[in-house]
Design an enzyme around this catalytic site. Structure first.
Site, PDB file in Angstrom:
ATOM      1  N   CYS A  15       0.828  -1.202   0.000  1.00  8.21           N
ATOM      2  CA  CYS A  15       0.000   0.000   0.000  1.00  8.21           C
ATOM      3  C   CYS A  15       0.869   1.262   0.000  1.00  8.21           C
ATOM      4  O   CYS A  15       2.005   1.230   0.450  1.00  8.21           O
ATOM      5  CB  CYS A  15      -0.862   0.036   1.245  1.00  8.21           C
ATOM      6  SG  CYS A  15      -1.897  -1.410   1.422  1.00  8.21           S
TER       7      CYS A  15
ATOM      8  N   LYS B 108       6.773  -4.317  -4.612  1.00  9.97           N
ATOM      9  CA  LYS B 108       8.186  -3.941  -4.512  1.00  9.97           C
ATOM     10  C   LYS B 108       8.703  -4.088  -3.085  1.00  9.97           C
ATOM     11  O   LYS B 108       9.806  -4.538  -2.853  1.00  9.97           O
ATOM     12  CB  LYS B 108       8.357  -2.498  -4.985  1.00  9.97           C
ATOM     13  CG  LYS B 108       9.802  -1.990  -4.933  1.00  9.97           C
ATOM     14  CD  LYS B 108      10.669  -2.702  -5.950  1.00  9.97           C
ATOM     15  CE  LYS B 108      12.118  -2.270  -5.916  1.00  9.97           C
ATOM     16  NZ  LYS B 108      12.976  -3.265  -6.591  1.00  9.97           N
TER      17      LYS B 108
ATOM     18  N   HIS C   4      20.413 -36.416  -8.787  1.00  9.98           N
ATOM     19  CA  HIS C   4      19.740 -36.943  -7.596  1.00  9.98           C
ATOM     20  C   HIS C   4      18.229 -36.776  -7.695  1.00  9.98           C
ATOM     21  O   HIS C   4      17.531 -36.838  -6.676  1.00  9.98           O
ATOM     22  CB  HIS C   4      20.296 -36.271  -6.340  1.00  9.98           C
ATOM     23  CG  HIS C   4      21.758 -36.544  -6.148  1.00  9.98           C
ATOM     24  ND1 HIS C   4      22.232 -37.790  -5.804  1.00  9.98           N
ATOM     25  CD2 HIS C   4      22.846 -35.758  -6.327  1.00  9.98           C
ATOM     26  CE1 HIS C   4      23.562 -37.741  -5.747  1.00  9.98           C
ATOM     27  NE2 HIS C   4      23.956 -36.518  -6.072  1.00  9.98           N
TER      28      HIS C   4
ATOM     29  N   LYS D 159      14.725 -14.226 -11.623  1.00 10.01           N
ATOM     30  CA  LYS D 159      14.491 -13.109 -12.546  1.00 10.01           C
ATOM     31  C   LYS D 159      13.549 -13.550 -13.648  1.00 10.01           C
ATOM     32  O   LYS D 159      12.594 -12.871 -13.981  1.00 10.01           O
ATOM     33  CB  LYS D 159      15.794 -12.651 -13.194  1.00 10.01           C
ATOM     34  CG  LYS D 159      16.657 -11.567 -12.678  1.00 10.01           C
ATOM     35  CD  LYS D 159      16.160 -10.300 -12.119  1.00 10.01           C
ATOM     36  CE  LYS D 159      15.295 -10.385 -10.904  1.00 10.01           C
ATOM     37  NZ  LYS D 159      15.785  -9.845  -9.673  1.00 10.01           N
TER      38      LYS D 159
ATOM     39  N   GLU E  26      19.488 -16.598  -8.772  1.00 12.78           N
ATOM     40  CA  GLU E  26      18.984 -15.274  -9.141  1.00 12.78           C
ATOM     41  C   GLU E  26      18.481 -15.271 -10.589  1.00 12.78           C
ATOM     42  O   GLU E  26      17.440 -14.678 -10.897  1.00 12.78           O
ATOM     43  CB  GLU E  26      20.079 -14.220  -8.920  1.00 12.78           C
ATOM     44  CG  GLU E  26      19.713 -12.798  -9.319  1.00 12.78           C
ATOM     45  CD  GLU E  26      18.536 -12.206  -8.549  1.00 12.78           C
ATOM     46  OE1 GLU E  26      18.029 -12.843  -7.605  1.00 12.78           O
ATOM     47  OE2 GLU E  26      18.103 -11.109  -8.938  1.00 12.78           O
TER      48      GLU E  26
ATOM     49  N   ASN F 170      -1.410   1.837   5.862  1.00 12.60           N
ATOM     50  CA  ASN F 170      -0.486   0.870   5.254  1.00 12.60           C
ATOM     51  C   ASN F 170      -0.065  -0.076   6.372  1.00 12.60           C
ATOM     52  O   ASN F 170       0.363   0.376   7.422  1.00 12.60           O
ATOM     53  CB  ASN F 170       0.731   1.628   4.696  1.00 12.60           C
ATOM     54  CG  ASN F 170       1.701   0.708   3.988  1.00 12.60           C
ATOM     55  OD1 ASN F 170       1.452  -0.479   3.852  1.00 12.60           O
ATOM     56  ND2 ASN F 170       2.799   1.277   3.540  1.00 12.60           N
ATOM     57  N   GLY F 171      -0.218  -1.394   6.167  1.00 10.15           N
ATOM     58  CA  GLY F 171       0.164  -2.351   7.206  1.00 10.15           C
ATOM     59  C   GLY F 171      -1.029  -3.182   7.655  1.00 10.15           C
ATOM     60  O   GLY F 171      -2.010  -3.307   6.919  1.00 10.15           O
TER      61      GLY F 171
ATOM     62  N   TRP G 267      -3.034  -2.587  -1.596  1.00  7.95           N
ATOM     63  CA  TRP G 267      -2.621  -3.941  -2.003  1.00  7.95           C
ATOM     64  C   TRP G 267      -3.309  -4.862  -1.022  1.00  7.95           C
ATOM     65  O   TRP G 267      -2.957  -4.898   0.164  1.00  7.95           O
ATOM     66  CB  TRP G 267      -1.106  -4.046  -1.905  1.00  7.95           C
ATOM     67  CG  TRP G 267      -0.508  -5.226  -2.591  1.00  7.95           C
ATOM     68  CD1 TRP G 267      -0.347  -5.393  -3.929  1.00  7.95           C
ATOM     69  CD2 TRP G 267       0.042  -6.390  -1.979  1.00  7.95           C
ATOM     70  NE1 TRP G 267       0.282  -6.601  -4.181  1.00  7.95           N
ATOM     71  CE2 TRP G 267       0.524  -7.229  -3.005  1.00  7.95           C
ATOM     72  CE3 TRP G 267       0.173  -6.820  -0.654  1.00  7.95           C
ATOM     73  CZ2 TRP G 267       1.122  -8.462  -2.759  1.00  7.95           C
ATOM     74  CZ3 TRP G 267       0.776  -8.042  -0.410  1.00  7.95           C
ATOM     75  CH2 TRP G 267       1.243  -8.853  -1.463  1.00  7.95           C
TER      76      TRP G 267
ATOM     77  N   GLU H 266       9.805 -14.484 -12.242  1.00 12.17           N
ATOM     78  CA  GLU H 266       8.949 -13.443 -11.667  1.00 12.17           C
ATOM     79  C   GLU H 266       8.416 -12.465 -12.709  1.00 12.17           C
ATOM     80  O   GLU H 266       7.325 -11.931 -12.542  1.00 12.17           O
ATOM     81  CB  GLU H 266       9.657 -12.694 -10.534  1.00 12.17           C
ATOM     82  CG  GLU H 266      10.828 -11.851 -10.963  1.00 12.17           C
ATOM     83  CD  GLU H 266      11.512 -11.136  -9.784  1.00 12.17           C
ATOM     84  OE1 GLU H 266      10.858 -10.839  -8.790  1.00 12.17           O
ATOM     85  OE2 GLU H 266      12.719 -10.877  -9.902  1.00 12.17           O
TER      86      GLU H 266
ATOM     87  N   ARG I 104       4.940   0.264  -6.343  1.00  8.66           N
ATOM     88  CA  ARG I 104       4.969  -0.552  -5.128  1.00  8.66           C
ATOM     89  C   ARG I 104       4.017  -1.738  -5.224  1.00  8.66           C
ATOM     90  O   ARG I 104       4.095  -2.667  -4.422  1.00  8.66           O
ATOM     91  CB  ARG I 104       4.566   0.312  -3.924  1.00  8.66           C
ATOM     92  CG  ARG I 104       5.527   1.426  -3.629  1.00  8.66           C
ATOM     93  CD  ARG I 104       4.891   2.457  -2.726  1.00  8.66           C
ATOM     94  NE  ARG I 104       4.601   1.930  -1.405  1.00  8.66           N
ATOM     95  CZ  ARG I 104       5.432   1.995  -0.366  1.00  8.66           C
ATOM     96  NH1 ARG I 104       6.592   2.567  -0.508  1.00  8.66           N
ATOM     97  NH2 ARG I 104       5.092   1.505   0.801  1.00  8.66           N
TER      98      ARG I 104
HETATM   99  C1  F6R Z   1      13.129 -10.030  -6.757  1.00  6.22           C
HETATM  100  C2  F6R Z   1      13.034  -9.097  -5.652  1.00  6.22           C
HETATM  101  C3  F6R Z   1      12.664  -9.631  -4.321  1.00  6.22           C
HETATM  102  C4  F6R Z   1      13.373  -8.845  -3.197  1.00  6.22           C
HETATM  103  C5  F6R Z   1      12.844  -9.297  -1.823  1.00  6.22           C
HETATM  104  C6  F6R Z   1      13.555  -8.586  -0.694  1.00  6.22           C
HETATM  105  O1  F6R Z   1      13.523  -9.396  -7.933  1.00  6.22           O
HETATM  106  O2  F6R Z   1      13.217  -7.921  -5.813  1.00  6.22           O
HETATM  107  O3  F6R Z   1      12.898 -11.000  -4.213  1.00  6.22           O
HETATM  108  O4  F6R Z   1      14.750  -9.068  -3.304  1.00  6.22           O
HETATM  109  O5  F6R Z   1      11.473  -9.054  -1.740  1.00  6.22           O
HETATM  110  O6  F6R Z   1      13.335  -7.216  -0.758  1.00  6.22           O
HETATM  111  P1  F6R Z   1      14.290  -6.206  -0.012  1.00  6.22           P
HETATM  112  O7  F6R Z   1      15.636  -6.296  -0.648  1.00  6.22           O
HETATM  113  O8  F6R Z   1      13.648  -4.875  -0.172  1.00  6.22           O
HETATM  114  O9  F6R Z   1      14.347  -6.653   1.430  1.00  6.22           O
END
Ligand code: F6R
Length: 609
Positions: free
Chosen positions: A2, A604, A505, A486, A482, A101-102, A75, A489, A27
């Site tokens: 949010c 985000k 395995h 990438k 990673e 928010n929360g 959200w 997602e 966000r």
């Molecule tokens: C993936 C991504 C997420 C963040 C995770 C932690 O591309 O961005 O997996 O890495 O949500 O977020 P932060 O770094 O803000 O704690």
């Protein structure tokens, strides 16, 4: 997650709020709304869907010219996305409007109590409880009323509050959910995030947990949790609006990938002094303290955890202190062996991730020393750590992290080198060689970025994949994790990463004709081993892509396709090999016409558990 905005000044409030909400879109949200206060009346307009839908609704339904108001992007957590569940929420008497928010954790009991008193609820949200409580306890004094309500609610929240009786005030409350106040000339702003106010001001107050504030047109008064007025330091933001906008790129993600060389330069250069000395600002870990650590835990979520996986190899290798890299969401609920001889390294771009913060608190409560690697200055994780090393990546808008990941990696290298040198664990030539490799990274990444057309062409080949596998060993495995995240997602292709030695395995049974397997083979020591894994999957029909260095012994003869990148010191190789993987994920998602910057179901900043 949010987002909250608020405005008080002399401008028409609706456009200011809508502009601010647009800046918070990244966000992640599913609905939005605004409240405007004029002539003692609050008008609230809300809409499920995009800000553009809300904009249309405001155009048709709102004819006023209020100069004070609050807005929100939601959200969904409690109650599905809908017009009714969108914020702001009004109190039963129409006097209060609240954005939140929360999560209010005790809202079920509070809601029941209020219902028993005859108050009916319009929405399914936890937030509405706050609006009704404000009305219930209101005695004409906003500060007292807010303190009373705060004593009743539990959880993690930030709030923006309008009261119809107080046409010259917005109230803001922060408790474990980010909130800043933008300070303008004859106008003030409220926001979850600096990007929402940057167009108007670069001076902000960062509220800490438990603090609340009264915003007027010409003044802002901040209070501590006891309600006593406090002085806040004005923080001047050094980056500008353009830095938070797309700058001509089709997506923030691509812009942020292209910014990686510069972000690494900014993170590294100011920290290198004469004779390659590493300068970590405000860093208080001494040689004795470092030598007292028997164990290091790296705690993080998602991509930040993948950085931690690289950190495990690098820090162990250089300092010889055992390192465990734990998912913050798991660590917080087990009984970890942590004491005052433990260093917890907490990694987070936002500095607000709920699980990471909880893991930090868990480690701290058991006596660990906490060092955090954070991008957002003044964030909760930064505030609660004993030491902080900031990644100077600038604002990262795309949900999928790229430049924050890369700058986090660089901080890991710098920290490991710094500690190893202080503890006399590294030969001077090795130290200098790694520093030289780090300094060369921006230039080498620029070279790799020039491969983008080659990678784009490959990506069109993979646009219709249903499954993908990424394999590697040691640091290559950490990068495979990673690379896989990438891709999945942003493109929604099912993807997994495996340590190459693990294939036989179990997972190899999934390989059939045309299954896509990407092998990270940049660790020269293990090149032959990973090549064997490629041969094994190729023999079962897989289509293979290898990422190799220009130093590889026989560059990928066994592979269907290969991407050859510059080589560097083995320990910093992840910084180079992740770049083609970010580009590959991006271009596959582009070919599939996905919503790259805002992938479905993702946010985000994950500020709830
Ligand atoms: C993936 C991504 C997420 C963040 C995770 C932690 O591309 O961005 O997996 O890495 O949500 O977020 P932060 O770094 O803000 O704690």
């Amino acid at each position: 997650m949010c987002g909250i905005v608020g405005y008080i000044g002399s401008q028409d409030v609706a456009p200011v709020l809508l502009n601010g909400l647009e800046k918070l879109e990244y966000r992640g949200y599913d609905s939005a709304g605004i409240s405007a206060l004029e002539n003692g009346e609050i008008t609230t307009i809300k809409s499920k869907g995009k800000i553009s839908d809300l904009r249309k609704k405001v155009k048709f339904e709102y004819e006023g010219h209020a100069e004070i108001g609050i807005g929100h992007t939601r959200w969904a957590t409690h109650g599905k996305p809908s017009d009714v569940n969108s914020h702001p929420h009004m109190s039963y008497d129409g006097k209060f409007s609240v954005v939140h928010n929360g999560i209010i954790e005790n809202f079920v009991t509070l809601k029941q109590d209020l219902k028993n008193e005859g108050i009916s609820f319009a929405s399914d949200t936890d937030t509405e409880v706050v609006a009704h409580l404000l009305a219930k306890y209101y005695n004409g004094d906003m500060k007292q009323t807010i303190l009373k309500v705060l004593s009743k609610i539990e959880g993690a929240y930030s709030l923006g509050i309008l009261c119809a009786d107080k046409p010259e005030e917005i109230w803001a409350v922060r408790n474990a959910s980010p909130l800043i106040i933008g300070l303008g000339a004859d106008e003030n702003f409220l926001a979850s995030d600096i990007t929402a106010v940057l167009k108007y001001t670069k001076n902000i107050y960062q509220l800490n947990d438990g603090e609340f504030a009264c915003l007027k047109k010409n003044s802002v008064q901040v209070f501590n949790p006891a309600g006593e007025p406090i002085e806040k330091e004005v923080v001047a933001i050094t980056w500008n609006v353009e830095a938070a906008e797309k700058g001509g790129y089709e997506h923030f993600m691509l812009k942020e990938i292209m910014e990686e060389p510069e972000a690494i330069r900014k993170t590294v250069s100011p920290r290198l002094g004469e004779n390659n000395e590493i300068i970590l600002d405000d860093f208080t870990l001494t040689k004795e303290k470092l030598e007292s650590f028997k164990k290091i835990y790296i705690l993080a979520c998602g991509s930040a955890w993948h950085v931690g996986m690289v950190g495990k190899y690098v820090i162990e290798e250089l300092t010889r202190i055992p390192v465990e890299c734990d998912l913050a969401s798991e660590f917080r609920y087990r009984n970890p062996v942590v004491d005052e001889n433990t260093l917890a390294i907490v990694i987070s771009q936002s500095g607000e991730t709920a699980d990471t913060l909880a893991a930090l608190r868990e480690a701290k409560s058991r006596g660990a020393r906490v060092l955090s690697i954070v991008n957002v200055v003044g964030s909760t994780i930064a505030n609660e750590s004993d030491d902080v090393i900031y990644t100077w990546a600038g604002p990262e808008i795309a949900v999928a992290t790229t430049k924050a990941y890369s700058t986090q990696l660089t901080i890991i290298y710098l920290f490991a080198l710094y500690a190893a040198k202080l503890m006399d664990k590294i030969a001077p030539e090795e130290y200098d060689a790694i520093i030289a490799a780090i300094q060369k990274l921006p230039e080498q990444i620029e070279q790799i970025l020039q491969m983008k057309d080659e990678i784009k062409a490959l990506a069109s080949r993979y646009a219709f994949l249903e499954h993908a596998y990424f394999i590697g060993r040691n640091l290559d495995y950490a990068v495979a994790l990673e690379a896989s995240l990438k891709l999945k997602e942003i493109s929604y292709i099912h993807s997994e990463a495996y340590a190459a030695g693990e294939l036989k395995h179990g997972t190899i049974s999934l390989i059939e004709d045309d299954t896509f397997v990407c092998a990270l083979c940049c660790c020269e020591r293990l090149y032959d081993k990973t090549m064997n894994s490629i041969k094994e999957v190729a023999a079962r029909g897989a289509e293979t892509l290898a990422v190799l260095t220009d130093n590889s012994p026989n560059p990928g003869e066994e592979c269907d396709f290969k991407l050859v990148i510059p080589s560097t010191h083995e320990l910093v190789m992840p910084s180079l090999e992740v770049i083609p993987m970010q580009l590959l994920g991006y271009y596959i998602a582009l070919a599939r016409r996905c919503d790259i910057d805002k992938p479905r179901n993702l946010a985000k900043s994950v500020t709830v558990e």
